[in-house]
Scaffold this active site. Structure first.
Site, mmCIF file in Angstrom:
data_model
loop_
_atom_site.group_PDB
_atom_site.id
_atom_site.type_symbol
_atom_site.label_atom_id
_atom_site.label_comp_id
_atom_site.label_asym_id
_atom_site.label_seq_id
_atom_site.Cartn_x
_atom_site.Cartn_y
_atom_site.Cartn_z
ATOM 1 N N SER A 147 0.844 -1.413 -0.352
ATOM 2 C CA SER A 147 -0.054 0.178 -0.292
ATOM 3 C C SER A 147 1.032 0.849 -0.239
ATOM 4 O O SER A 147 1.939 1.408 0.454
ATOM 5 C CB SER A 147 -1.059 -0.284 1.336
ATOM 6 O OG SER A 147 -1.452 1.111 1.520
ATOM 7 N N TYR A 174 -3.079 -0.493 10.679
ATOM 8 C CA TYR A 174 -2.584 -0.540 8.405
ATOM 9 C C TYR A 174 -1.791 -0.679 8.665
ATOM 10 O O TYR A 174 -0.899 -1.430 7.599
ATOM 11 C CB TYR A 174 -4.123 -0.159 8.280
ATOM 12 C CG TYR A 174 -4.226 -1.213 6.584
ATOM 13 C CD1 TYR A 174 -4.403 -1.956 6.322
ATOM 14 C CD2 TYR A 174 -3.730 0.329 5.821
ATOM 15 C CE1 TYR A 174 -4.539 -2.179 4.542
ATOM 16 C CE2 TYR A 174 -3.618 0.502 4.744
ATOM 17 C CZ TYR A 174 -4.399 -1.234 3.946
ATOM 18 O OH TYR A 174 -4.244 -1.043 2.393
#
Length: 680
Positions: free
Chosen positions: A557, A570
């Site tokens: 990400s 996350y």
């Protein structure tokens, strides 16, 4: 003769019925035909036609488009210009000058058999029972004993124009006959009506099957061989999964292959009996069989409980010997105008107590090769039950395997897609980015295993991509080490091995530091950091055993390098994944395995994470309506473009191609340009 429309309708229906039952013929084996009349649109006069299954079709799924359509008068006139058996291959090209209108499908080598035989309807089939009789050492005498003069024995002759002439003459001399047994090959039957031809075909098939059942020896493969019986189910599947990658590496010496595994009880019975080494060495007989299975299989000569490492060592020795033997076979029979040797690796590998591994250029080819060898086992069982199995000799096998007509057929095959023969395991692939990646990889020729926590959704996603020869869905909890190993095992058993691993499974909880619980932290790290580690570790074992290199891709990400608000668990898990890319690239490079990452951002549409509540929370953080979140993300990028799952799929595909053959340890941003996430 009958009306053309009715004739074709009856022919298709008969063909589909015969082809749907494996006792009648193997996949894509045999052909059917019918003769009838139509009005010639040029002359307005009736014209007699032959409709016959074209080259490469399958009876069970035959449609009108799969029929070749020839003018019967012109086809039969070829007899007058036939140059003899030494030049009979020239007649296949001559069929093109007999086509009616656009001609339909390309005529096959068996067209002469159908056109020259004086019967309105003709079936040529490859039933296991019929081939068992055709390959029995005393098949001719048995045919006479079983059928009298109702079915006539035809000595082996390679398929072609001369065989059509032979059968035509036999029918003319034997008006009472309903068909023939073709030595070493199969059966041919005929009738005045479509129903009569079908009935005659089934009569021959079922009569031989009953004769074998009633008169056959109880142990046609010999007595059970101590130590070679089937392993218990779980042990058998585990051993198969441990051997599959290593075997695929061996049989891909000349070119990469896709595999298929079966532990069908008939295979295990064959391998557990004393005569299996002798029979396997004789090879298959029917041309349809050995063209797909090669002249004989590679057979492991160790008992069922032999340790995996001992099996691997012995398989490597047997593989080297097989290649030498195949090369010698080619050199014994090749002439100056023979096609080049196509490869010396086996198509069938038999492992006692475990089962059969079969190989081909794609999953369907590999699966069908295995089905054909199972047909061959059935044939050997029948022949040995009533006589002795005596297939056609090696020289004849070579004439067909390296037939110029077969070479021409191979040359007409379409060019393979970029990822042909490659096998991918994609985690979290029932939706969103994972599903888009799996779909793209499959579209580019890869076989794909969709792993997801939800088995039903995984299977549905696979079904949406293609048949089981292209994609399969499995349940997999990436946080569970046993479940991960089972997923990799399922992949190698489904397709023979593994080449591409996409670590995509993930989730996110958007919370501030003070709101994030230890459970939140553990859950996200378990799925993404631990899960990626477990998947990569299990897959790396298979990749190394296989010895063919490969690709591991992490869907990380933008957050792995960018510090945003309310996202600690996350982003930390994604940073862990990002560094795994670097660490594994350094470690696995010596095995030819490339490890790269993709850093997406702002994937809203189609995203499973966003649909699960993440989108609403991120929208609240940024103060925009949830339905406008994608547009909001787009406006903060340099390119002002919304990022879609398909964009990440494009990057994943590119990383797997030869264009990136020298790239490992790379992170590819797919975020439409987020300057704060530029890699430094």
């Amino acid at each position: 003769m009958t009306n053309g429309n009715d004739t074709v309708t009856e022919l298709i229906a008969r063909s589909n019925r015969l082809g749907a039952d494996p006792k009648n013929t193997n996949y894509a084996g045999g052909n059917t035909s019918a003769k009838g009349s139509e009005v010639d649109p040029v002359t307005g006069a009736p014209v007699d036609l032959l409709w016959v299954k074209g080259s490469g079709g399958d009876l069970g799924t035959l449609t009108e488009n799969g029929l070749a359509v020839l003018r019967l008068d012109r086809m039969r006139a070829l007899v007058d210009v036939y140059p003899g058996v030494e030049r009979e291959d020239e007649m296949v090209a001559a069929f093109d000058y007999c086509l009616h209108g656009r001609g339909g499908a390309a005529p096959s080598i068996d067209t002469a058999m159908h056109g020259l035989v004086d019967a309105a309807h003709v079936d040529h089939l490859h039933p296991d029972s019929g081939i068992a009789l055709a390959t029995a050492a005393d098949g001719e005498a048995l045919t006479k004993q079983i059928f009298g003069d109702r079915v006539i024995w035809v000595p082996w002759r390679r398929p072609g124009f001369q065989l059509g002439l032979d059968i035509s003459e036999i029918k003319a001399r034997n008006p009472q006959a309903i068909g023939t047994i073709l030595g070493g090959h199969g059966i041919t039957a005929w009738g005045d009506t479509s129903a009569e031809a079908e009935a005659h075909s089934l009569e021959i098939i079922d009569t031989v099957a009953r004769y074998i059942e009633v008169n056959g020896r109880p142990e046609p493969f010999g007595a059970p061989l101590p130590g070679y019986g089937a392993l218990p189910d779980a042990q058998r599947r585990t051993k198969a999964a441990e051997l599959a990658p290593f075997l695929r590496g061996l049989v891909s010496t000349d070119r990469a292959q896709v595999g298929h595994f079966t532990d069908d009880p008939r295979v295990l019975e064959f391998l557990g009996a004393a005569e299996h080494p002798r029979l396997a060495a004789l090879g298959t007989s029917c041309p349809d069989h050995f063209l797909r299975t090669k002249v004989k299989p590679l057979v492991l000569d160790l008992p069922a409980d032999a340790p995996v490492e001992e099996c691997r060592r012995r398989l490597a020795e047997l593989h080297a010997a097989y290649r030498d033997d195949y090369r010698a076979y080619y050199e014994r029979h090749a002439s100056t105008d023979s096609p080049a040797m196509r490869g010396a690796d086996p198509a069938i590998v038999l492992v006692p107590g475990v089962g059969m591994f079969s190989y081909g250029k794609d999953k369907q080819t590999a699966r069908v090769a295995g089905e054909f060898y199972l047909n061959a086992i059935n044939v050997m069982r029948g022949a040995e039950a009533i006589s002795t199995y005596a297939p056609i000799d090696e020289a004849e096998k070579f004439r067909i395997e390296y037939w110029a007509l077969e070479e021409a057929k191979l040359a007409r095959m379409p060019k393979p897609k970029p990822l042909a023969t490659r096998i991918a395991l994609v985690t979290g692939a029932a939706s969103g980015i994972g599903k888009a990646i799996a779909t793209r990889l499959a579209a580019e020729g890869a076989c794909v295993v969709i792993a997801d926590l939800n088995a039903e959704k995984a299977s549905a996603a696979a079904a949406g991509i293609g048949t089981a020869d292209v994609a399969v869905g499995i349940a997999a909890d990436v946080t569970d080490e046993t479940a991960v190993q089972e997923a990799v095992d399922a992949c190698v058993l489904a397709f023979g091995g593994i080449d591409i691993v996409v670590n995509n499974a993930g989730l996110s909880l958007s919370k501030s530091l003070l709101e994030t619980t230890a459970e939140d932290w553990d859950l996200q790290h378990d799925v993404m950091a631990r899960g990626s580690f477990l998947v990569s570790k299990a897959a790396a074992r298979a990749l190394i055993d296989q010895g063919l290199g490969g690709d591991i891709i992490y869907i990380s990400s933008k957050n792995s390098v960018f510090a945003g608000p309310n996202n600690i668990a996350y982003s930390a898990a994604k940073a862990d994944q990002a560094h795994q890319v670097r660490l594994l690239a350094a470690e696995l490079g010596e095995h030819g395995v490339k490890v790269n990452g993709i850093n997406p951002d702002g994937v809203v549409r189609g995203s499973g994470i966003f649909a699960g509540g993440w989108g609403a929370k991120r929208a609240a953080v940024y103060g925009v309506p949830e339905e406008e979140l994608g547009a909001y993300y787009a406006q903060r990028t340099l390119l002002k473009r919304e990022v879609l799952p398909e964009n990440i799929a494009n990057a994943a595909f590119a990383l797997c191609t030869s264009d990136f053959s020298h790239t490992t340890g790379l992170h590819v941003p797919v975020d439409a340009g987020v300057a704060a996430a530029f890699l430094r």
